[in-house]
Design an enzyme around this catalytic site. Structure first.
Site, PDB file in Angstrom:
ATOM      1  N   VAL A  30       1.983   0.939   7.825  1.00  0.00           N
ATOM      2  CA  VAL A  30       2.773  -0.178   8.394  1.00  0.00           C
ATOM      3  C   VAL A  30       1.749  -1.333   8.523  1.00  0.00           C
ATOM      4  O   VAL A  30       0.710  -1.171   8.292  1.00  0.00           O
ATOM      5  CB  VAL A  30       3.675   0.312   9.421  1.00  0.00           C
ATOM      6  CG1 VAL A  30       4.671   1.589   9.139  1.00  0.00           C
ATOM      7  CG2 VAL A  30       2.664   0.721  10.496  1.00  0.00           C
TER       8      VAL A  30
ATOM      9  N   HIS B  85      -8.353   5.756   3.687  1.00  0.00           N
ATOM     10  CA  HIS B  85      -8.260   4.293   3.546  1.00  0.00           C
ATOM     11  C   HIS B  85      -8.193   4.179   1.972  1.00  0.00           C
ATOM     12  O   HIS B  85      -9.174   4.513   1.088  1.00  0.00           O
ATOM     13  CB  HIS B  85      -9.700   3.802   3.922  1.00  0.00           C
ATOM     14  CG  HIS B  85      -9.626   2.236   3.661  1.00  0.00           C
ATOM     15  ND1 HIS B  85     -10.984   1.815   3.853  1.00  0.00           N
ATOM     16  CD2 HIS B  85      -8.854   1.265   3.613  1.00  0.00           C
ATOM     17  CE1 HIS B  85     -10.722   0.252   3.604  1.00  0.00           C
ATOM     18  NE2 HIS B  85      -9.635   0.048   3.486  1.00  0.00           N
TER      19      HIS B  85
ATOM     20  N   ASP C 226      10.777   3.273   5.420  1.00  0.00           N
ATOM     21  CA  ASP C 226      10.440   1.769   6.039  1.00  0.00           C
ATOM     22  C   ASP C 226      11.344   1.682   7.122  1.00  0.00           C
ATOM     23  O   ASP C 226      12.295   2.470   7.410  1.00  0.00           O
ATOM     24  CB  ASP C 226      10.505   0.750   4.965  1.00  0.00           C
ATOM     25  CG  ASP C 226       9.320  -0.504   5.150  1.00  0.00           C
ATOM     26  OD1 ASP C 226       9.780  -1.207   6.132  1.00  0.00           O
ATOM     27  OD2 ASP C 226       8.491  -0.365   4.538  1.00  0.00           O
TER      28      ASP C 226
ATOM     29  N   MET D  74       0.676  -1.266  -0.049  1.00  0.00           N
ATOM     30  CA  MET D  74       0.221   0.093  -0.013  1.00  0.00           C
ATOM     31  C   MET D  74       0.692   1.312   0.105  1.00  0.00           C
ATOM     32  O   MET D  74       0.570   2.237  -0.742  1.00  0.00           O
ATOM     33  CB  MET D  74      -0.830  -0.140   1.294  1.00  0.00           C
ATOM     34  CG  MET D  74      -1.968  -1.118   1.277  1.00  0.00           C
ATOM     35  SD  MET D  74      -2.860  -1.312  -0.180  1.00  0.00           S
ATOM     36  CE  MET D  74      -4.063   0.330  -0.032  1.00  0.00           C
TER      37      MET D  74
END
Ligand code: NAD
Length: 711
Positions: free
Chosen positions: A400, A450, A343, A324
């Protein structure tokens, strides 16, 4: 001339008419344009000083299409037929005027715009990467009613025209030239005018190919063996996808076929008859009402708090460079936004960047992008493991792992770096936003954004407003979603939000049917016949049974902790049983289906675990169950205040999980059926299959008052 078209007559007698619809960003074929255009053609016909005409546009696009308000106001088939005949009479005058008319096209040239251009004797397109030509009417349940189904097959051949019109394809410049849809490509608008002028002067007495006595369709007309083959296969292929839910597709085919056995003018009349059938069909009314009007209302900011200045994000942080996060980074960079993609390790962040470079490689290969543009887009994304790089981000979106503790930790680390008025968004698919906001020092700036997978393709973002989210934060989230070219719906925080909650009812209903002993093939077929993009069991395999079971278990646990009752679903035990057998879905190669290299087949063991009931229900019963359960849950979401508007409900259902578009969305489904009938049928279904079908109070109330779901 008028405010909508200006004209300049050159010394050589060539008239340039420049369309510029007043007060609009696009040229629309409305009264403002149609009247003056007719006058100009009259001048061309009658004034010997005018030797030719060039049609051009002052906007960034040529002509975007018909006036939808006018179409929407049509109330009878006769009116639709007359409107359509009027437009094509005008286009026919252009092609028979005896003097050259050239369309100098740039940007979008769609629908009625392309139909007019096809009526011109020569079409020149500015090849700057922005040209898109097509007849997208089918997407709104219509067929091109301005001669499109008659001229396009005569220009590019029946097979190509059918494919483009049945899918509403937008064609780029090179393909338009190669197919014969247009005649010439040029580098700039100025060149287009120069070349158009030269063509007019060199071709003082042009004739459309189909008006020449020896005209032949490229590839042959409806009487050729090739056409016999095409028309014996194409309709069945189309209905194997549409299940008869999109009559416009069949009408387009009929118009092309029948128009290919008669003369040109008769073909135009046949087309208008099919146009009229489409224009008054419930399918097109549903599609236009939702995908045109409600979508426009959403994009205009119907669900955005009023009175707050519009904002833009120039630097975005994305936490988590997985599936995503990488997709969100790509979508933002594509809109020109600088992105910090973070990340836990540099390698993981780089993998996220590789996602974008893969997508861009494909785009370059297909000619949809260039190596330079690819490089420029990639340069906007900085992969990193260093939180300090987030400094200056106006918005951070976390994507995450779906784990409260992990999300809390990254929220706090990011907030330590970003400005106090920056917005922090979570892309969680299941965790309530107000709960996640507890980890934030600035819950008013915390919101849910979302996204859907795959992010680069899915048009929707569901914005979730937490208990403490401020209007300012909502407005900024909303502006960002529009900035990256996606469609926002706004919902209040609740378990499963709107989309996941209603979508789950569809899949679980399929599982409940299986448990009752309905043949799995009938279940799957019912999903497709209802107009859903995927049948329930296959869909459950895609999203994985173990994930669905995990969500159900987590919900049960959370509700128990909160002292609230948990209402189980009969489909849940099916999930548990298959998971226990290791059949957790497509990713494991086994779920309701067995997966092999060459495709999937329903697992033979289903028959043993879910023996077929002696009495099998008919398909309409199954279809009703799959659709009523979704529509009713959507109504409950509105009743409970999870949804804030009918438009959000309808658009969210179509864009979010593919709710049958021809029905106009999950709430509009109830309107189409009639509320009283919906209540009555829901009661029957509740008596037969359980409380989940009990009609929402809101539907019952509206039914009693004679109301419907409208904004
Ligand atoms: P994923 O497992 O593909 O990616 C998660 C990424 O987060 C991984 O790259 C991981 O290394 C990184 N990460 C984990 N902990 C981190 C930390 N402490 N700091 C920095 N990076 C960390 O997962 P995904 O499918 O991309 O889902 C991410 C989120 O989006 C989840 O909350 C999920 O529920 C939600 N979501 C997923 C989908 C979907 O279809 N997959 C759809 C909507 C929302």
């Amino acid at each position: 001339m008028t405010a909508d078209i200006s004209t300049v007559l050159g010394d050589d007698g060539i008239l340039i008419a420049t369309m510029d619809s007043a007060g609009r960003t696009m040229n629309i074929l409305n009264e403002g344009l149609a009247g003056p255009l007719a006058e100009i053609v009259g001048r061309l016909e009658s004034d010997p000083a005018v030797k030719g005409l060039i049609l051009s546009s002052a906007k960034k696009d040529f002509l975007a299409g018909a006036d939808m308000d006018r179409l929407w106001a049509i109330s009878s088939a006769q009116e639709a037929f007359d409107e359509s005949m009027q437009l094509k009479a005008f286009i026919r005058r252009i092609e028979l005027c005896g003097k050259p008319v050239v369309a100098a096209i740039h940007g979008m040239c769609l629908g009625g715009g392309l139909e007019i251009a096809m009526g011109c004797h020569w079409r020149i397109v500015v090849d700057d990467g922005k040209a898109r030509l097509g007849l997208p009417e089918v997407k709104l349940g219509l067929l091109p009613g301005g001669g499109g189904t008659v001229r396009m097959p005569r220009l590019v051949g029946m097979q190509q025209a059918l494919q483009w019109m049945a899918e509403g394809t937008e064609v780029r410049a090179a393909q338009a030239l190669a197919s014969g849809l247009v005649n010439q490509l040029v580098a700039s608008k100025e060149d287009a005018l120069l070349q158009a002028r030269a063509w007019c002067l060199n071709n003082p007495k042009p004739q459309q190919p189909w008006d020449a006595p020896k005209f032949r369709y490229p590839g042959g007309d409806s009487r050729t063996p090739a056409a016999a083959q095409l028309f014996s296969v194409a309709p069945s292929m189309a209905s194997s996808k549409s299940f008869g839910n999109y009559p416009a597709v069949t009408h387009i085919m009929s118009s092309v076929f029948e128009g290919g056995v008669v003369g040109f003018d008769a073909a135009l009349v046949i087309e208008s008859r099919y146009f009229a059938a489409c224009a008054i069909s419930p399918e097109s009314r549903n599609l236009i009402g939702t995908l045109w009007y409600q979508l426009a209302a959403i994009k205009k900011g119907q669900s955005r708090p009023a009175g707050l200045a519009t904002t833009k994000v120039s630097k975005l942080g994305v936490l988590g460079a997985g599936m995503m996060g990488a997709g969100i980074a790509y979508a933002a960079a594509k809109a020109g936004i600088e992105v910090v993609l973070l990340d836990s390790t540099q390698e993981a962040a780089e993998r996220g960047l590789a996602y974008s470079s893969n997508l861009l490689d494909k785009a370059v290969k297909k000619g949809h992008s260039t190596p330079d543009k690819r490089q420029a887009l990639l340069a906007l994304i900085t992969p990193t493991a260093d939180y300090a790089r987030l400094a200056g981000c106006e918005l951070v979106i976390e994507a995450v792992f779906e784990d409260r503790a992990v999300k809390a930790a990254v929220t706090q680390k990011a907030e330590a770096i970003i400005g106090v008025d920056a917005v922090f968004a979570s892309n969680t698919s299941t965790l309530p936003i107000s709960g996640l906001a507890q980890a934030s020092g600035r819950p008013a700036n915390f919101i849910g954004l979302h996204f859907f997978s795959p992010v680069d393709k899915m048009p929707l973002v569901e914005i979730i407003v937490g208990a403490q989210t401020s209007d300012q934060t909502l407005a900024r989230g909303f502006d960002f979603v529009l900035q990256i070219g996606k469609t926002p719906i706004v919902v209040n925080d609740s378990r499963g939000f709107y989309t996941s909650r209603v979508f789950a009812t569809y899949v679980l209903e399929g599982l409940a049917m299986l448990k009752e002993g309905v043949h799995p093939r009938s279940i799957e077929q019912a999903g497709l016949q209802a107009g859903m993009p995927m049948p329930p069991l296959a869909l459950q395999d895609e999203i994985s049974l173990s994930l669905a079971l995990h969500v159900a278990d987590q919900t049960r646990k959370d509700l128990a902790e909160a002292g609230q009752p948990y209402v189980g679903h009969p489909g849940e035990s099916v999930l548990r049983q298959l998971c226990a057998l290791g059949r957790i879905g497509k990713k494991a190669g086994r779920g309701f289906y067995d997966y092999a290299e060459d495709g999937k087949t329903l697992w033979a063991g289903l028959a043993e675990h879910y023996p077929l009931a002696a009495q099998q229900p008919g398909q309409p019963e199954l279809i009703d169950r799959l659709m009523f359960v979704q529509a009713n849950e959507a109504a409950r979401c509105l009743e409970e205040g999870v949804l804030r508007s009918v438009a959000d409900a309808n658009i969210g259902s179509i864009f979010g999980w593919g709710f049958a578009p021809f029905q106009g969305g999950a709430l509009h489904y109830i309107n189409t059926m009639g509320l009283a009938r919906f209540v009555e049928r829901s009661e029957q279904l509740a008596a037969a299959y359980g409380e989940r079908f009990k009609p929402a109070e809101l539907v019952r109330r509206k039914a009693e008052q004679g109301g419907s779901f409208s904004d």
